[in-house]
Motif scaffolding. Structure first.
Motif, PDB file in Angstrom:
ATOM      1  N   SER A 178       0.819  -1.162   0.031  1.00  0.00           N
ATOM      2  CA  SER A 178      -0.183  -0.023   0.042  1.00  0.00           C
ATOM      3  C   SER A 178       1.093   1.323   0.054  1.00  0.00           C
ATOM      4  O   SER A 178       1.867   1.247   0.653  1.00  0.00           O
ATOM      5  N   VAL A 179       0.373   2.416  -0.708  1.00  0.00           N
ATOM      6  CA  VAL A 179       0.952   3.604  -0.537  1.00  0.00           C
ATOM      7  C   VAL A 179       0.294   4.537   0.361  1.00  0.00           C
ATOM      8  O   VAL A 179      -0.812   4.758   0.196  1.00  0.00           O
ATOM      9  N   GLU A 180       0.904   4.965   1.111  1.00  0.00           N
ATOM     10  CA  GLU A 180       0.528   6.004   2.171  1.00  0.00           C
ATOM     11  C   GLU A 180       1.236   7.205   2.429  1.00  0.00           C
ATOM     12  O   GLU A 180       2.590   7.396   2.125  1.00  0.00           O
ATOM     13  N   ARG A 181       0.309   8.327   2.353  1.00  0.00           N
ATOM     14  CA  ARG A 181       1.090   9.893   2.564  1.00  0.00           C
ATOM     15  C   ARG A 181       0.532  10.374   3.977  1.00  0.00           C
ATOM     16  O   ARG A 181      -0.651  10.219   4.323  1.00  0.00           O
ATOM     17  N   LEU A 182       1.482  10.675   4.598  1.00  0.00           N
ATOM     18  CA  LEU A 182       1.374  10.850   6.083  1.00  0.00           C
ATOM     19  C   LEU A 182       2.004  12.187   6.234  1.00  0.00           C
ATOM     20  O   LEU A 182       3.150  12.623   5.877  1.00  0.00           O
ATOM     21  N   THR A 183       1.554  12.968   7.386  1.00  0.00           N
ATOM     22  CA  THR A 183       2.148  14.066   7.768  1.00  0.00           C
ATOM     23  C   THR A 183       2.080  13.969   9.229  1.00  0.00           C
ATOM     24  O   THR A 183       1.021  13.989   9.961  1.00  0.00           O
TER      25      THR A 183
END
Length: 278
Positions: A264-269
């Motif tokens: 899975s591709v995850e974009r996190l901040t």
């Protein structure tokens, strides 16, 4: 008069379930419009490029760079428009031969590469060199002063000492002290006025992208299994994980327990106040 079924009853049964089900792109587009969102709104919320959002809504998954990343984008866009991603993913798997194995992330994120990481001056080495120079000068001064004192004693008629002058041991001791290597304990002692993020490739190889709060690239590349990286910023760190299931993530000294799926591709901040719970 005919006996039996009417002509309407004799019509062959027509299964319209497939025709009635919209395509993946059409379902995402319809949900976005129903939610009152534009393509720009969805792109800003998900960090998926506008061109890829348009392509997916047109059922063109080639710009995604592979089935793994197409599934990741479908999941991300579905959540952004308040749509259950599970049926869409099942429909995608049925139309594209099942769930694929993870593939390299480089083709997908090639456009996001800005420039190599720029290394600043090594201030630690400069400080060590300055300390060595100061200690050397002080030792030399003390050693020279001792010689002058000895010469004065001989001139007065006393017997000079035959013992060797003491070597400047403080100089050798300070220069021999090695600087301790950074370790994971530094993460636990991270300053509270900064956000500190450690990314470790625990279960395989994964592509990682990290930016600071100004959008400046901190790292862009692959981590092999067992490798780790530490990123720190005054307020915010943005991450993109190409294979989130292979990553162990620590934020401000605490492990993030999110159940990331393999591939899975995850974009996190993360900010200096994270994690708020757990």
């Amino acid at each position: 008069m005919s006996i039996g079924n009417s002509p309407e009853d004799e019509r062959p049964f027509e299964d319209v379930s497939e025709e009635a089900r919209p395509s993946i792109g059409r379902a995402l587009k319809r949900a976005r419009i129903d939610a009152g969102l534009t393509v720009d709104d969805v792109s800003s919320a998900t960090r998926v490029r506008i061109a890829i959002v348009h392509a997916i809504e047109a059922d063109d998954f080639a710009p995604c760079g592979g089935d793994v990343y197409a599934r990741g984008h479908i999941r991300t866009l579905a959540k952004a428009v308040h749509l259950d991603p599970a049926p869409l993913l099942a429909q995608y798997d049925a139309e594209h031969g099942g769930r694929p194995a993870p593939t390299p992330a480089a083709p997908l994120f090639e456009a996001e590469r800005i420039r190599p990481e720029r290394r600043g001056p090594n201030w630690t080495a400069a400080m060590v060199a300055a300390i060595v120079a100061v200690v050397g000068f002080v030792g030399f001064t003390l050693f020279s002063g001792g010689d002058e004192g000895g010469a004065g004693t001989v001139a007065d008629g006393s017997v000079p000492s035959t013992s060797e002058p003491a070597s400047p041991t403080p100089k050798s001791k300070k220069t021999a002290d090695p600087k301790p290597e950074p370790s994971d304990s530094a993460i636990a002692a991270a300053p509270q006025d900064k956000v500190t993020v450690q990314v470790r490739a625990a279960d395989g190889r994964s592509w990682i992208s990290a930016k600071d709060h100004n959008g400046r690239m901190l790292f862009d590349g692959f981590l092999k299994q067992g490798d780790s990286k530490v990123f720190q910023d005054s307020s915010k760190v943005h991450l993109v994980l190409g294979d989130a299931g292979a990553i162990d993530l620590y934020v401000n000294g605490k492990k993030i327990e999110d159940d990331f799926q393999p591939g899975s591709v995850e974009r996190l901040t993360y900010t200096k106040g994270d994690p708020e719970a757990g």
